[in-house]
Design a protein around this motif. Structure first.
Motif: not given
Length: 194
Positions: A110-124, A131-138, A140-146
């Motif tokens: 989960t931490a690795a998935g959140a880190l990858v997702s946050a990195s993508i948002v930062m690069f965007q 467009v930067v969207d904090v919901d995509s981080v949430l 994406n992380t839930v998708g990794v967990v599921l």
């Protein structure tokens, strides 16, 4: 952890084969290339929406546009990084059977998935049209967990079954009883009558 004569580990954690680990590394690299292309390519748009920095606001706006749009937004967000939930535990090389190890695997993934997702948002932030969207981080992380919760326990069970089958060497061989040798009369304390 002990090793047997063949050099295989005899601990409780089923090991993932090297071939499967290499396949997982190749799939992860290919997946991250596709994700990078989808999320970090410049888009030629006449206008771009403002960045969404308030959690769940983008999801509410998508459902306000209609249930199909909301479902599409949820599906895209959940599916984008979901393969990380399966590939990262495979790359680590061990499918932990204990409850504590399983939870630590889930937390690490989960931490690795959140880190990858946050990195993508930062690069965007530097990519035109994205467009930067904090919901995509949430999402994406839930998708990794599921994905982790849906697939990894089944892989652990399968690895345990395969390992127990490999350890099973068949039934104990049956041999015929051997009679007493000729010197048993001499060695026994009770004399034998003929």
């Amino acid at each position: 952890m002990q090793r047997n004569e063949a050099g295989e580990s005899t601990g409780t954690a089923p090991a993932v084969s090297l071939r499967l680990r290499l396949l997982a590394v190749a799939l992860l690299a290919a997946h991250l290339l596709v994700v990078g292309w989808l999320t970090l390519r410049p888009l030629d748009v006449p206008w771009a929406a403002a960045a969404n920095l308030s959690p769940l606001e983008g999801i509410r706006a998508a459902f306000a546009a209609g249930p199909l749009e909301g479902a599409r937004r949820l599906g895209e967000g959940l599916a984008l990084l979901a393969p990380l939930g399966v590939l990262l535990p495979l790359i680590s090389g061990r499918l932990a059977p204990s409850a504590l190890s399983a939870w630590s695997s889930l937390v690490r993934t989960t931490a690795a998935g959140a880190l990858v997702s946050a990195s993508i948002v930062m690069f965007q932030t530097a990519v035109p049209g994205q467009v930067v969207d904090v919901d995509s981080v949430l999402l994406n992380t839930v998708g990794v967990v599921l994905a982790h919760l849906a697939v990894v326990p089944a892989l652990r069970a399968r690895a345990r079954v395969r390992r127990s089958r490999a350890a099973y060497q068949g039934a104990t061989p049956k041999i015929t009883r051997v009679g007493l040798g000729p010197w048993t009369d001499v060695l026994s304390a009770v004399p034998r009558e003929y």
